[in-house]
Design an enzyme around this catalytic site. Structure first.
Site, PDB file in Angstrom:
ATOM      1  N   CYS A  69       0.837  -1.203   0.000  1.00 45.88           N
ATOM      2  CA  CYS A  69       0.000   0.000   0.000  1.00 45.88           C
ATOM      3  C   CYS A  69       0.876   1.258   0.000  1.00 45.88           C
ATOM      4  CB  CYS A  69      -0.974  -0.036   1.180  1.00 45.88           C
ATOM      5  SG  CYS A  69      -2.361   1.088   0.930  1.00 45.88           S
ATOM      6  N   HIS A  75      -3.569  -5.375   0.668  1.00 48.19           N
ATOM      7  CA  HIS A  75      -2.914  -5.791   1.912  1.00 48.19           C
ATOM      8  C   HIS A  75      -2.838  -7.320   2.020  1.00 48.19           C
ATOM      9  CE1 HIS A  75      -2.629  -1.892   4.024  1.00 48.19           C
ATOM     10  NE2 HIS A  75      -3.602  -1.573   3.193  1.00 48.19           N
ATOM     11  N   GLU A 105      -1.446  -9.039   4.245  1.00 54.90           N
ATOM     12  CA  GLU A 105      -1.407  -9.492   5.641  1.00 54.90           C
ATOM     13  C   GLU A 105      -2.786  -9.723   6.239  1.00 54.90           C
ATOM     14  OE1 GLU A 105      -0.787  -6.555   4.469  1.00 54.90           O
ATOM     15  OE2 GLU A 105      -1.254  -4.920   5.849  1.00 54.90           O
TER      16      GLU A 105
END
Ligand code: XMP
Length: 508
Positions: A78, A167, A169
């Site tokens: 990002c 993202h 994660e």
């Protein structure tokens, strides 16, 4: 040991990146964006986190990327991806509207090693107000969505650079772990050596060397962190360790005795101190939550010190500090809003050195270490419990009678969660006694005018944010019935349906 460095630009999900990397059995450190270590011989790759900022703002966080480029593989997530683009001839612009939520990848370049093994139309999670409208020089598109052309890119150099607008994660990026594995293992070359068993082996060895023949004191709380430290130290130095467990009188029902029994079963030398009279007399009449906390903190230090001083030849104080306690988190101004805090207040004349053997572990890793040490499961999977105990769950002043009511209600609540198989799904649960509120009820033919109990249960991964747990109505009904029927002084039960933020987990 090999490690990945995660530079934090202030994103809410930076810690999550760290946990995902650790789940790949790879050690990592999260550092403020401008604190890349001088000594980086063990570093095998760098991840740049997201951020609430825009790279083109005056006060945006910038780093000298040339220091990293060409030496280490880099993954920008990002803001991290935008930063790389901005620095190397690309363009970042406001997307007009914030793009937030699930998206599907419409195009994937399978030659890009970051996307090895990816499914077509893999779901990713976006959360950004800016877009990369021009890629950095030498970069190729690695993935696109319907609305975001440059959803991921790569610069294929000897030490390659990758950027993802989404993202990896977060849970909602369904193949996020695969993407991180591709980066950490295939691209950075992690040998995946970080695991609980190895941690135990090397920590026990290191503790033996560190401590030698000295004596160590450890404050136990009944929680998983201090318990794991105790067992690790016991394995390393046996009876050179003395533990102190203070009962302030506001623990859960039977908790002091149960936990003492557990500890003794583990072979630990534990001094149990019943200091409830002192705490309760000092708290008498106090309603203000902050004052309660201060008194409990002060009394705790006094009681603990008095015991610790008796161990005259102690050289070390062990603590259950874990990694999230120490990660310096940034706010939007770039200022550190949280930094390492040690428990203060120990008498200086004791000259104790600090020993923090699990300071590199996330909570889930602490639990894994506990299991690998053979600790009983109920001690490991126990919900977190605040230091001031039931004091912050009794709204109003504290008396023995109120503690008793709350202990009984809480015990029924927790037992029912266990029986319904919900305990382990919930991060934390507890009952709260609204002792300043009374409402009318009817029991048999009699009017009652008594206190309500509120039930709190949340799901969370780190207590920083939390959602109220969606406990089935039937389970709530059973808990409510049982509490009202069995706990004298309670005629009403409510369920707390607030998330954090804006509420907190505890009521006080
Ligand atoms: P809040 O209420 O801030 O709680 O959402 C977040 C987590 O911290 C625990 N907590 C405490 N733990 N001493 C502690 O040791 C305290 O004073 C304290 N206050 C809150 C809380 O139980 C939750 O896990």
């Amino acid at each position: 040991m090999q490690k990945i460095i995660i530079l934090d630009f202030g994103s809410q999900t930076t810690q999550l990146i760290g946990r995902r990397v650790r789940e790949l059995n790879t050690f990592c450190e999260i550092l403020p964006y401008n604190k890349f270590p001088e000594d980086d011989k063990d570093v095998i790759g760098v991840i740049l986190s997201g951020s609430p900022l825009s790279v083109y703002q005056n006060d945006a966080f910038h780093i000298d990327l040339d220091r990293l480029r060409g030496r280490l593989p880099i993954l920008g997530i990002c803001y991290g991806a935008q930063l790389i683009s901005y620095n190397y001839g690309g363009k970042v612009e406001s997307a007009g509207t914030r793009e937030y939520g699930r998206q599907q990848l419409q195009y994937i370049d399978h030659a890009c090693p970051l996307f090895k093994g990816f499914d077509e139309h893999s779901q990713v999670w976006m959360s950004h107000g800016d877009s990369i409208t021009k890629l950095p020089e030498g970069a190729q598109i690695a993935a696109s969505t319907e609305t975001v052309a440059n959803a991921a890119y790569y610069i294929p150099e000897e030490k390659p650079i990758f950027g993802t607008q989404f993202h990896p994660e977060v849970f909602h990026t369904l193949q996020g772990t695969l993407l991180l594995k591709n980066f950490v293992v295939d691209i950075c070359g992690s040998r995946q050596e970080w695991c609980a068993e190895k941690f135990v082996e090397s920590t026990v060895q290191a503790l033996r060397e560190q401590i030698g023949k000295d004596r160590v004191i450890l404050g136990l709380s009944g929680g998983v962190d201090s318990s794991v430290v105790a067992v690790l130290l016991h394995r390393a130095i046996g009876d050179q360790l003395t533990c102190i467990f203070v009962d302030h009188g506001m623990l859960r029902k039977n908790e002091f005795n149960d936990v003492m029994r557990d500890y003794q079963g583990l072979g630990l030398k534990v001094i149990g101190v019943d200091a409830s009279d002192k705490f309760l007399s000092d708290l008498a009449g106090i309603k203000d939550p902050e004052q309660k906390r201060k008194i409990i903190g002060r009394d705790f230090v006094e009681v603990f010190n008095a015991e610790a001083k008796k161990i005259t030849d102690a050289k070390w104080l062990a603590q259950g500090t874990i990694y999230p306690d120490r990660i310096e988190s940034l706010n939007i101004t770039g200022k550190v809003i949280k930094s390492h805090h040690n428990v203060g207040g120990l008498p200086k004349e004791m000259h104790l050195q600090l020993c923090e053997p699990i300071k590199w572990l996330f909570k889930d890793e602490v639990r894994r270490v506990g299991r690998s040490l053979g600790m009983p499961e109920h001690l490991i999977s126990r919900h977190p419990f605040p230091g001031p105990g039931l004091a912050v769950r009794i709204l109003g002043d504290i008396t023995r009678e109120k503690i008793h009511i709350l202990q009984e209600a809480d015990a029924i609540y927790i037992q029912n969660l266990r029986e319904a198989g919900l305990y382990d799904e919930i991060w934390q649960a507890g009952a709260i006694l609204l002792s300043e509120v009374r409402s009318v009820g009817v029991m048999g033919d009699e009017r009652t005018y008594e206190n309500p109990i509120a039930l709190r249960a949340v799901t969370s991964s780190d207590a920083m944010t939390a959602d109220w747990a969606h406990i089935p109505y039937e389970v709530l009904a059973k808990i409510s019935n049982e509490i009202i029927n069995k706990v004298k002084g309670v005629n009403r039960v409510c369920y707390d349906i607030s998330s954090k933020p804006p509420s907190t987990i505890e009521w006080e």
